[in-house]
Design a protein around this motif. Sequence first.
Motif, PDB file in Angstrom:
ATOM      1  N   THR A  21       3.393  -9.803  -7.793  1.00 52.05           N
ATOM      2  CA  THR A  21       2.383  -8.579  -7.537  1.00 52.05           C
ATOM      3  C   THR A  21       2.318  -8.350  -5.975  1.00 52.05           C
ATOM      4  O   THR A  21       2.425  -7.236  -5.553  1.00 52.05           O
ATOM      5  CB  THR A  21       1.208  -8.723  -8.353  1.00 52.05           C
ATOM      6  OG1 THR A  21       1.405  -8.685  -9.553  1.00 52.05           O
ATOM      7  CG2 THR A  21       0.207  -7.430  -8.070  1.00 52.05           C
ATOM      8  N   GLU A  22       2.054  -9.545  -5.336  1.00 47.05           N
ATOM      9  CA  GLU A  22       1.730  -9.481  -3.955  1.00 47.05           C
ATOM     10  C   GLU A  22       2.982  -9.093  -3.049  1.00 47.05           C
ATOM     11  O   GLU A  22       2.790  -8.087  -2.297  1.00 47.05           O
ATOM     12  CB  GLU A  22       1.178 -10.960  -3.383  1.00 47.05           C
ATOM     13  CG  GLU A  22       0.943 -10.948  -2.091  1.00 47.05           C
ATOM     14  CD  GLU A  22       0.595 -12.184  -1.510  1.00 47.05           C
ATOM     15  OE1 GLU A  22       0.835 -12.468  -0.300  1.00 47.05           O
ATOM     16  OE2 GLU A  22      -0.032 -13.006  -2.562  1.00 47.05           O
ATOM     17  N   ILE A  23       4.129  -9.664  -3.569  1.00 47.49           N
ATOM     18  CA  ILE A  23       5.128  -9.071  -2.798  1.00 47.49           C
ATOM     19  C   ILE A  23       5.676  -7.686  -3.150  1.00 47.49           C
ATOM     20  O   ILE A  23       5.853  -6.723  -2.030  1.00 47.49           O
ATOM     21  CB  ILE A  23       6.634  -9.946  -3.539  1.00 47.49           C
ATOM     22  CG1 ILE A  23       6.518 -11.340  -2.777  1.00 47.49           C
ATOM     23  CG2 ILE A  23       7.737  -9.453  -3.056  1.00 47.49           C
ATOM     24  CD1 ILE A  23       7.302 -12.540  -3.502  1.00 47.49           C
ATOM     25  N   ASP A  24       5.382  -7.376  -4.230  1.00 53.15           N
ATOM     26  CA  ASP A  24       5.636  -5.959  -4.874  1.00 53.15           C
ATOM     27  C   ASP A  24       4.852  -4.802  -4.176  1.00 53.15           C
ATOM     28  O   ASP A  24       5.143  -3.894  -3.724  1.00 53.15           O
ATOM     29  CB  ASP A  24       5.521  -5.584  -6.240  1.00 53.15           C
ATOM     30  CG  ASP A  24       5.519  -4.274  -6.887  1.00 53.15           C
ATOM     31  OD1 ASP A  24       6.534  -3.601  -6.590  1.00 53.15           O
ATOM     32  OD2 ASP A  24       4.533  -3.624  -7.266  1.00 53.15           O
ATOM     33  N   GLU A  25       3.607  -5.183  -3.873  1.00 52.25           N
ATOM     34  CA  GLU A  25       2.612  -4.684  -2.852  1.00 52.25           C
ATOM     35  C   GLU A  25       2.875  -4.329  -1.635  1.00 52.25           C
ATOM     36  O   GLU A  25       3.125  -3.225  -0.966  1.00 52.25           O
ATOM     37  CB  GLU A  25       1.224  -4.978  -3.050  1.00 52.25           C
ATOM     38  CG  GLU A  25       0.245  -4.255  -2.350  1.00 52.25           C
ATOM     39  CD  GLU A  25      -0.191  -2.827  -2.918  1.00 52.25           C
ATOM     40  OE1 GLU A  25      -0.676  -2.076  -2.191  1.00 52.25           O
ATOM     41  OE2 GLU A  25       0.359  -2.707  -4.077  1.00 52.25           O
ATOM     42  N   LYS A  26       3.370  -5.426  -1.035  1.00 51.82           N
ATOM     43  CA  LYS A  26       4.074  -5.478   0.285  1.00 51.82           C
ATOM     44  C   LYS A  26       5.314  -4.561   0.482  1.00 51.82           C
ATOM     45  O   LYS A  26       5.317  -3.953   1.667  1.00 51.82           O
ATOM     46  CB  LYS A  26       4.287  -6.842   1.003  1.00 51.82           C
ATOM     47  CG  LYS A  26       2.968  -7.620   1.254  1.00 51.82           C
ATOM     48  CD  LYS A  26       3.243  -8.973   1.445  1.00 51.82           C
ATOM     49  CE  LYS A  26       1.950  -9.737   1.875  1.00 51.82           C
ATOM     50  NZ  LYS A  26       2.242 -11.384   2.276  1.00 51.82           N
ATOM     51  N   LEU A  27       6.089  -4.761  -0.517  1.00 47.78           N
ATOM     52  CA  LEU A  27       7.430  -4.024  -0.218  1.00 47.78           C
ATOM     53  C   LEU A  27       7.013  -2.433  -0.411  1.00 47.78           C
ATOM     54  O   LEU A  27       7.674  -1.566   0.094  1.00 47.78           O
ATOM     55  CB  LEU A  27       8.385  -4.291  -1.479  1.00 47.78           C
ATOM     56  CG  LEU A  27       9.059  -5.578  -1.119  1.00 47.78           C
ATOM     57  CD1 LEU A  27      10.014  -6.005  -2.250  1.00 47.78           C
ATOM     58  CD2 LEU A  27       9.974  -5.507   0.106  1.00 47.78           C
ATOM     59  N   ARG A  28       6.055  -2.000  -1.297  1.00 47.47           N
ATOM     60  CA  ARG A  28       5.718  -0.542  -1.679  1.00 47.47           C
ATOM     61  C   ARG A  28       4.930  -0.159  -0.236  1.00 47.47           C
ATOM     62  O   ARG A  28       5.265   0.856   0.190  1.00 47.47           O
ATOM     63  CB  ARG A  28       4.603  -0.691  -2.604  1.00 47.47           C
ATOM     64  CG  ARG A  28       4.487   0.785  -3.180  1.00 47.47           C
ATOM     65  CD  ARG A  28       3.291   0.739  -4.208  1.00 47.47           C
ATOM     66  NE  ARG A  28       2.088   0.267  -3.660  1.00 47.47           N
ATOM     67  CZ  ARG A  28       1.207   1.239  -2.742  1.00 47.47           C
ATOM     68  NH1 ARG A  28       1.586   2.162  -2.413  1.00 47.47           N
ATOM     69  NH2 ARG A  28       0.036   0.728  -2.346  1.00 47.47           N
ATOM     70  N   LEU A  29       4.234  -0.628   0.250  1.00 44.22           N
ATOM     71  CA  LEU A  29       3.543  -0.511   1.450  1.00 44.22           C
ATOM     72  C   LEU A  29       4.670  -0.211   2.811  1.00 44.22           C
ATOM     73  O   LEU A  29       4.553   0.771   3.406  1.00 44.22           O
ATOM     74  CB  LEU A  29       2.501  -1.501   1.897  1.00 44.22           C
ATOM     75  CG  LEU A  29       1.470  -1.584   1.148  1.00 44.22           C
ATOM     76  CD1 LEU A  29       0.388  -2.718   1.691  1.00 44.22           C
ATOM     77  CD2 LEU A  29       0.531  -0.173   1.254  1.00 44.22           C
ATOM     78  N   ARG A  30       5.666  -1.106   2.853  1.00 44.48           N
ATOM     79  CA  ARG A  30       6.603  -1.202   4.009  1.00 44.48           C
ATOM     80  C   ARG A  30       7.701   0.182   3.745  1.00 44.48           C
ATOM     81  O   ARG A  30       7.999   0.844   4.376  1.00 44.48           O
ATOM     82  CB  ARG A  30       7.536  -2.448   3.753  1.00 44.48           C
ATOM     83  CG  ARG A  30       8.642  -2.418   4.850  1.00 44.48           C
ATOM     84  CD  ARG A  30       9.227  -3.663   4.799  1.00 44.48           C
ATOM     85  NE  ARG A  30       8.387  -4.841   4.961  1.00 44.48           N
ATOM     86  CZ  ARG A  30       8.811  -6.099   4.791  1.00 44.48           C
ATOM     87  NH1 ARG A  30      10.087  -6.411   4.327  1.00 44.48           N
ATOM     88  NH2 ARG A  30       7.854  -7.109   5.009  1.00 44.48           N
ATOM     89  N   GLN A  31       7.914   0.312   2.397  1.00 42.83           N
ATOM     90  CA  GLN A  31       8.693   1.479   1.942  1.00 42.83           C
ATOM     91  C   GLN A  31       7.886   2.592   2.204  1.00 42.83           C
ATOM     92  O   GLN A  31       8.578   3.936   2.711  1.00 42.83           O
ATOM     93  CB  GLN A  31       9.049   1.576   0.469  1.00 42.83           C
ATOM     94  CG  GLN A  31      10.178   0.400   0.309  1.00 42.83           C
ATOM     95  CD  GLN A  31      10.457   0.335  -1.239  1.00 42.83           C
ATOM     96  OE1 GLN A  31       9.583   0.728  -2.298  1.00 42.83           O
ATOM     97  NE2 GLN A  31      11.596  -0.220  -1.651  1.00 42.83           N
ATOM     98  N   GLU A  32       6.707   2.928   1.988  1.00 36.50           N
ATOM     99  CA  GLU A  32       5.880   3.929   2.370  1.00 36.50           C
ATOM    100  C   GLU A  32       5.656   4.308   3.619  1.00 36.50           C
ATOM    101  O   GLU A  32       5.884   5.640   4.194  1.00 36.50           O
ATOM    102  CB  GLU A  32       4.480   3.818   1.705  1.00 36.50           C
ATOM    103  CG  GLU A  32       3.430   5.089   1.856  1.00 36.50           C
ATOM    104  CD  GLU A  32       4.148   6.337   1.143  1.00 36.50           C
ATOM    105  OE1 GLU A  32       3.639   7.427   1.828  1.00 36.50           O
ATOM    106  OE2 GLU A  32       4.647   6.172   0.409  1.00 36.50           O
TER     107      GLU A  32
END
Length: 108
Positions: free
Chosen positions: A80-91
């Motif tokens: 979940t933490e990795i997913d959130e970081k990737l989502r923020l990076r993509q955004e």
Amino acid sequence: MPIPSEIQDLIDRLNQELAETETDATQGLNLVRPILSQFPDNARMIHAMKQLPDDETLDKLLELAKDFENKAKAVYDLATEIDEKLRLRQEARRQAAIEELRKAKSKV
């Protein structure tokens, strides 16, 4: 981040099934051991007794199941933490690309 309800429901269900299995196994052992002990010279009974797990083994199996549950929760939290970081990076990348397009359009 909280565990989604679907995962929590699955964890709760697994815990319930583990508890029921432990109860059933303990009750089964309590029923079988006195009967088997009445036939101390019967080779089949001796073999059957050796196949039954003792309370210590059952406790170890339960601990392994609990450890697995904790590790599964830890893996979920990490994912979940990795997913959130990737989502923020993509955004952030998306916003940068939009900004570049705006700048390019304003120069034309």
